[in-house]
Enzyme design. Structure first.
Site, mmCIF file in Angstrom:
data_model
loop_
_atom_site.group_PDB
_atom_site.id
_atom_site.type_symbol
_atom_site.label_atom_id
_atom_site.label_comp_id
_atom_site.label_asym_id
_atom_site.label_seq_id
_atom_site.Cartn_x
_atom_site.Cartn_y
_atom_site.Cartn_z
ATOM 1 N N ASP A 1 0.781 -1.170 -0.086
ATOM 2 C CA ASP A 1 0.180 -0.101 -0.011
ATOM 3 C C ASP A 1 0.895 1.261 0.065
ATOM 4 O OD1 ASP A 1 -2.168 -1.650 -0.025
ATOM 5 O OD2 ASP A 1 -2.517 -1.140 2.330
HETATM 6 P P1 NAP Z 1 0.814 -4.122 2.972
HETATM 7 O O1 NAP Z 1 0.031 -3.058 2.294
HETATM 8 O O2 NAP Z 1 0.199 -4.658 4.150
HETATM 9 O O3 NAP Z 1 1.523 -5.062 2.058
HETATM 10 C C1 NAP Z 1 2.260 -6.163 2.726
HETATM 11 C C2 NAP Z 1 3.028 -7.009 1.692
HETATM 12 O O4 NAP Z 1 4.021 -7.982 1.907
HETATM 13 C C3 NAP Z 1 1.729 -8.042 1.046
HETATM 14 O O5 NAP Z 1 1.461 -7.541 -0.204
HETATM 15 C C4 NAP Z 1 2.375 -9.142 0.829
HETATM 16 O O6 NAP Z 1 2.272 -9.963 -0.262
HETATM 17 C C5 NAP Z 1 3.759 -9.100 1.345
HETATM 18 N N1 NAP Z 1 4.442 -9.931 2.343
HETATM 19 C C6 NAP Z 1 3.636 -10.787 3.241
HETATM 20 N N2 NAP Z 1 4.670 -11.633 3.951
HETATM 21 C C7 NAP Z 1 5.674 -11.529 3.124
HETATM 22 C C8 NAP Z 1 6.870 -12.435 3.186
HETATM 23 N N3 NAP Z 1 7.144 -13.227 4.366
HETATM 24 N N4 NAP Z 1 7.894 -12.013 2.269
HETATM 25 C C9 NAP Z 1 7.768 -11.198 1.183
HETATM 26 N N5 NAP Z 1 6.550 -10.372 1.200
HETATM 27 C C10 NAP Z 1 5.565 -10.699 2.303
HETATM 28 O O7 NAP Z 1 2.111 -3.246 3.638
HETATM 29 P P2 NAP Z 1 2.876 -1.807 3.789
HETATM 30 O O8 NAP Z 1 2.919 -1.618 2.320
HETATM 31 O O9 NAP Z 1 3.700 -1.980 4.681
HETATM 32 O O10 NAP Z 1 1.383 -0.836 4.164
HETATM 33 C C11 NAP Z 1 1.100 -1.098 5.646
HETATM 34 C C12 NAP Z 1 -0.577 -0.976 5.552
HETATM 35 O O11 NAP Z 1 -0.834 -1.389 6.907
HETATM 36 C C13 NAP Z 1 -1.104 0.169 4.986
HETATM 37 O O12 NAP Z 1 -2.563 0.286 4.489
HETATM 38 C C14 NAP Z 1 -1.484 1.029 6.463
HETATM 39 O O13 NAP Z 1 -2.514 2.076 6.211
HETATM 40 C C15 NAP Z 1 -1.798 -0.250 7.212
HETATM 41 N N6 NAP Z 1 -1.323 -0.043 8.515
HETATM 42 C C16 NAP Z 1 -0.445 0.709 9.050
HETATM 43 C C17 NAP Z 1 -0.246 0.693 10.599
HETATM 44 C C18 NAP Z 1 0.879 1.769 10.932
HETATM 45 O O14 NAP Z 1 0.807 2.251 11.908
HETATM 46 N N7 NAP Z 1 2.190 1.514 10.405
HETATM 47 C C19 NAP Z 1 -1.062 0.103 11.380
HETATM 48 C C20 NAP Z 1 -2.138 -0.765 10.930
HETATM 49 C C21 NAP Z 1 -2.312 -0.807 9.405
HETATM 50 P P3 NAP Z 1 2.173 -11.390 -0.374
HETATM 51 O O15 NAP Z 1 1.119 -11.837 0.292
HETATM 52 O O16 NAP Z 1 2.301 -11.511 -2.115
HETATM 53 O O17 NAP Z 1 3.608 -12.061 -0.201
#
Ligand code: NAP
Length: 457
Positions: A384
Site C-alpha cells: 500500500d
Molecule cells: P501491506 O500493504 O500490508 O503489504 C504487505 C505485503 O507484504 C503484501 O502484499 C504481501 O504480499 C507481502 N508479504 C507478506 N509476507 C511476506 C513475506 N514473508 N515475504 C515477502 N513479502 C511478504 O504493507 P505496507 O506497504 O507496509 O502498508 C502498510 C499498510 O498497513 C497500510 O495500508 C497502512 O495504512 C496499514 N496499517 C499501518 C499501520 C501503522 O501504523 N504502520 C497499522 C495498521 C495498518 P504477498 O502475500 O504476495 O507476499
C-alpha cells in the site's frame, strides 16, 4: 503529612519526571530504547510508592491482582512484533476497564455525596473508560482477523449512533443533576459500552492504528479523570500525558494518510464496501542473478521495507545485503513510510534491531525527490505504501495517502511471495508497470540469496 505520605508523594514525583523524560526520549529513534526504560522505571516507582498508601489495609487483593495480571501480561508480551497492534489494543482495553471499574466502585462507595467537579470527573472516567474497553476489543478483533476487517455497516446506523450518543450524554447530564439516582449513571455506562462497539465497527482495519491511538488517548483521559476522583497526582499527570500524546499521534497519522480525523472515524458511512483499480498488462518476473547484477553495478539503491519485511523477519538479511553493496561503493538508503508495517515506527524498530544506522534511514519527504535519480528501488514486502493509485486515482480507497514514489526510480524490484494484496485489499498498479520486476519468494530468503548472488558478481 506522615512519613509514609511524604514517601508516597516523593515516589509519585519521581515517577512523573521519569514519564516526561521517557516520552521526550521516545520522540527520537536513537533514544527510544532509553525512553522505554525510563517510562517502565517510572511505572515501577509509581506502583512501589502506592504500596505505602495509607488507605491500604490488606495486601491480599493486591497480591491476587499481581498474580492474575502477571499471568495475563507475560504471555501477552511474548507475541511476535507483527501481532503488536492487536496486543496494544488489548492493553488499552484492560487499562480502560480498570479505570471504569475504579469509577463504578467509587460511585458505589460514595453514592452522590461528592463535589460537582469530582462527579463530573467520575462521569467522564466511566464514560470514556467504558467506550474504550469495547472499542479496543473490537479493534483487536479486527486486527487479529477474528472479525471482518472491512467496514461493517447497516441501514440506520448513523441514526442509531447519534441516538446512542445523545442518550449517553443525556444520562450523564441527568446524573449530574440527580446524583442520587443510580439508573442515570448505569444507563450512561451501558450506552458508553455499546457506543464503543458501534464507533469502531464501521471503521476499516486499515484505519485501525488511528482509531487505536485515539482510544489510547481516551484511556489516558479516563485515567486522568480517575486521578481527580482519587486525588492521585501521578494518575492525573500520566493520564494527561497519555491522553494528549495519543491524540497528537492520531493527528500525525491522519496527516501521513492525508485524511481528516472525521474522515477516518466516519468515512466508512455510506462508502462503497469495495473499490478497486483496473490494471492493464501483466507482472514481469525477474531472476535472482539479473537483480544481483543490477544491484552490484548501481550508484544508488533505495530499500523500501513494509509489512512483509516484518513477517519475514528480513531486517538482518537486508542489512547484510546493504552492507555488502556499500562495501562495493553503492550508496544505500532505507526509505521509511510513516505507516509502513502495522504500527507507527514499525520499520524503524526492526531496522534499529538489525543495527542499520539511523543516518541511513530517510523519511518519505526526504527520499521522494531522490527517487528519480535512484538506479534500483527494492521494495521489501511493502504494498500500500508504494501504491501509485493513491496518487493517481482519485477514486481509490486510499486516494490522497502520500506514498513512497518508487515508480519514479530507474528500476524497481519488488520482493513478495506471490500476488497477495496489501492491507487495504487493493490491487497495486506498480506491479504491472514496465519499470517493475517481481522477485517472488519469502523476503528473507530472497535477500539472503541476493547477498550470495551479489558476492559472485
Ligand atoms: P501491506 O500493504 O500490508 O503489504 C504487505 C505485503 O507484504 C503484501 O502484499 C504481501 O504480499 C507481502 N508479504 C507478506 N509476507 C511476506 C513475506 N514473508 N515475504 C515477502 N513479502 C511478504 O504493507 P505496507 O506497504 O507496509 O502498508 C502498510 C499498510 O498497513 C497500510 O495500508 C497502512 O495504512 C496499514 N496499517 C499501518 C499501520 C501503522 O501504523 N504502520 C497499522 C495498521 C495498518 P504477498 O502475500 O504476495 O507476499
Amino acid at each position: 503529612m506522615t512519613d509514609a505520605q511524604y514517601f508516597l508523594e516523593g515516589t509519585y514525583l519521581i515517577a512523573s519526571c521519569l514519564f516526561v523524560l521517557g516520552l521526550k526520549s521516545l520522540s527520537h529513534p536513537d533514544t527510544a530504547r532509553r525512553g522505554m526504560i525510563l517510562a517502565a522505571a517510572g511505572m515501577a516507582a509509581a506502583v512501589f510508592g502506592t504500596l505505602f498508601h495509607p488507605d491500604i489495609h490488606s495486601y491480599l487483593f493486591i497480591v491476587i491482582g499481581l498474580v492474575v495480571g502477571s499471568a495475563i501480561g507475560i504471555p501477552m508480551a511474548m507475541v511476535p512484533m507483527t501481532a503488536m497492534p492487536q496486543r496494544t489494543a488489548l492493553s488499552h482495553a484492560f487499562g480502560a476497564l480498570a479505570a471504569s471499574m475504579v469509577g463504578i466502585a467509587e460511585y458505589v462507595i460514595h453514592g452522590g455525596a461528592m463535589g460537582g467537579i469530582k462527579m463530573g470527573a467520575l462521569g467522564l472516567e466511566v464514560m470514556l473508560g467504558s467506550l474504550t474497553v469495547t472499542g479496543s476489543l473490537i479493534a483487536a478483533a479486527k486486527l487479529q482477523e477474528v472479525m471482518r476487517g472491512t467496514p461493517i455497516m447497516f441501514k440506520g446506523q448513523q441514526i442509531l449512533n447519534m441516538g446512542l450518543f445523545i442518550a449517553m450524554i443525556g444520562s450523564f447530564t441527568a446524573w449530574l443533576m440527580h446524583p442520587g439516582v443510580p439508573v442515570y449513571f448505569y444507563t450512561m455506562a451501558a450506552c458508553a459500552f455499546l457506543f464503543g462497539v458501534l464507533l469502531v465497527i464501521p471503521i476499516g482495519a486499515a484505519d485501525m492504528p488511528v482509531v487505536m491511538s485515539l482510544l489510547n488517548s481516551y484511556a489516558g483521559l479516563s485515567s486522568a479523570a480517575t486521578g481527580f476522583v482519587l486525588g492521585n497526582n501521578v494518575l492525573i499527570i500520566a493520564g494527561t500525558l497519555d491522553g494528549f500524546s495519543g491524540f497528537i499521534l492520531s493527528i500525525l497519522m491522519c496527516r501521513a494518510m492525508n485524511r481528516s480525523m472525521t474522515n477516518v472515524l466516519f468515512g466508512g458511512f455510506g462508502a462503497p464496501l469495495t473499490a478497486d483499480t483496473t490494471v492493464s498488462g501483466s507482472m514481469r518476473e525477474v531472476g535472482l542473478d539479473d537483480v544481483a547484477v543490477q544491484l552490484a553495478y548501481a550508484n544508488q539503491v533505495v530499500f523500501v521495507p513494509g509489512y512483509g519485511m516484518a513477517t519475514a523477519q528480513a531486517q538482518h538479511a537486508v542489512r547484510e545485503l546493504g552492507n555488502l553493496l556499500e562495501e562495493r561503493g553503492v550508496s544505500v538508503k532505507y526509505a521509511i513510510h510513516p505507516v509502513a508495517g502495522r504500527m507507527p515506527g514499525h520499520m524503524n524498530v526492526l531496522l534499529a534491531e538489525a543495527n542499520v544506522p539511523y543516518s541511513s534511514l530517510y523519511e518519505m519527504e526526504q527520499i521522494n525527490p531522490e527517487l528519480p535519480s535512484t538506479d534500483v528501488a527494492v521494495v521489501i514486502g511493502a504494498n500500500d505504501v508504494v501504491n501509485p493509485d493513491a496518487r493517481d486515482n482519485p477514486k481509490s480507497l486510499i486516494a490522497g495517502m502520500p506514498i513512497i514514489e518508487v515508480d519514479k526510480a530507474k528500476s524497481v524490484v519488488v520482493l513478495k511471495r506471490g500476488k497477495g494484496k496489501g492491507f487495504s485489499g487493493l490491487e497495486n498498479p506498480l506491479f504491472f508497470k514496465p519499470v517493475t520486476g517481481m522477485l517472488y519468494g519469502d523476503a528473507k530468503a530472497s535477500l539472503t540469496n541476493l547477498t550470495q548472488a551479489v558476492q559472485k558478481v
